[in-house]
Design an enzyme around this catalytic site. Sequence first.
Site, PDB file in Angstrom:
ATOM      1  CB  THR A 172     -32.825 -35.331  41.028  1.00 54.05           C
ATOM      2  OG1 THR A 172     -32.563 -33.989  40.574  1.00 54.05           O
ATOM      3  CG2 THR A 172     -34.344 -35.361  40.771  1.00 54.05           C
ATOM      4  NE  ARG A 200     -31.247 -27.009  34.723  1.00 53.48           N
ATOM      5  CZ  ARG A 200     -31.032 -28.039  35.308  1.00 53.48           C
ATOM      6  NH1 ARG A 200     -31.794 -28.182  36.569  1.00 53.48           N
ATOM      7  NH2 ARG A 200     -30.906 -29.227  34.723  1.00 53.48           N
ATOM      8  CB  VAL A 201     -37.433 -25.596  34.713  1.00 54.40           C
ATOM      9  CG1 VAL A 201     -38.006 -27.021  35.054  1.00 54.40           C
ATOM     10  CG2 VAL A 201     -37.770 -24.365  35.253  1.00 54.40           C
ATOM     11  N   GLY A 202     -35.198 -28.059  35.056  1.00 51.89           N
ATOM     12  CA  GLY A 202     -34.672 -29.396  34.350  1.00 51.89           C
ATOM     13  C   GLY A 202     -35.786 -30.309  34.069  1.00 51.89           C
ATOM     14  CG  ASP A 203     -35.110 -34.695  34.553  1.00 51.02           C
ATOM     15  OD1 ASP A 203     -34.030 -33.889  35.172  1.00 51.02           O
ATOM     16  OD2 ASP A 203     -35.127 -35.888  34.791  1.00 51.02           O
ATOM     17  CB  THR A 223     -31.051 -39.184  39.241  1.00 48.87           C
ATOM     18  OG1 THR A 223     -30.523 -38.246  40.097  1.00 48.87           O
ATOM     19  CG2 THR A 223     -30.026 -40.423  39.056  1.00 48.87           C
ATOM     20  N   GLY A 224     -29.686 -37.212  37.586  1.00 53.63           N
ATOM     21  CA  GLY A 224     -28.620 -36.534  36.725  1.00 53.63           C
ATOM     22  C   GLY A 224     -28.809 -35.327  35.977  1.00 53.63           C
ATOM     23  N   GLY A 226     -30.563 -32.987  33.743  1.00 53.98           N
ATOM     24  CA  GLY A 226     -31.670 -32.953  33.161  1.00 53.98           C
ATOM     25  C   GLY A 226     -31.995 -32.694  31.900  1.00 53.98           C
TER      26      GLY A 226
END
Length: 309
Positions: A172, A200-203, A223-224, A226
Amino acid sequence: MRRRSFLQTASLLGVAGTMKTQNPEPVIIATWKNEAGTKAGYEKILQTGKALDGVEAGAWVPEANPEETTVGYGGYPDRDGHVTLDACIMDHLGNAGSVTFLEGIMHPISVARAVMEKTPHVMLSGEGALQFALSQGFKKENLLTEKSRKAWEEWKKVAKYEPKVNIERHDTIGLLALGKAGEIAGACSTSGMAFKMHGRVGDSPIIGGAVFCDDEVGGACATGLGEFVMKTLGSFLIVEFMRQGMSPQQACEAAIMRIVKRYKYQEFQVGYLAINKKGDVGAFAIQKGFSYTITKNGKTQVIESAAYM
């Protein structure tokens, strides 16, 4: 003599006051090795003076680069073969916009900015985000490149979801900038975890997770993995630590420790990046291998972050 002394004192106070309110030099920082992105963002700040323009322009570079398999065009798809994008942006006034689960738009960061500036909302998702983007003149495109399609086909032979630490030493893109007036802005853009579950949705589109800015304090980005960032609202946490008096470096380290103390972190990576209003920068990660890029005074550097492990 008293009058002369008073005038001298007033003059010195005036100089001190001017020095105190002097803005730092424009600066832009980004997660990972993103020299082209920070250079583009820095040039944009020099043109318009605005940090918000800088972080948007910086995100455009990896979003349009087919070799970047974790952001935008060329991003690895989900397990069903869809390239789905998440992005957010935040300005110095506390305004924010984001998009989640967006397909077919080259620059989700600009759609997020349009959400912020042209709607009463903060977040639009999926088909609704796409409809809004099209209504604003964005064009729908196929973002799945042949390289990413082949990687997906190869993955399907085993179909094991396994997040990779520091995949190709990038992930990211998160950006933070100080504009010519010293104002703060931040942005984040991603195609998410490779071969994730559909939906799926991350941060990355979460204000306070991937990005948070407060013009009284500074900003932070992440980053990384989420899921860890979302569970601890990492960027918001870092800004609050800085508000309490921590340096950007101390705040990033404290936010990583919040993860380390609560979760099984050994196989995963999270990296944090922060900047305060004076232009001081901090970075810290769970594992070695996280780097960040900074452009300031016309010079660009890639710097390796310290890490917990």
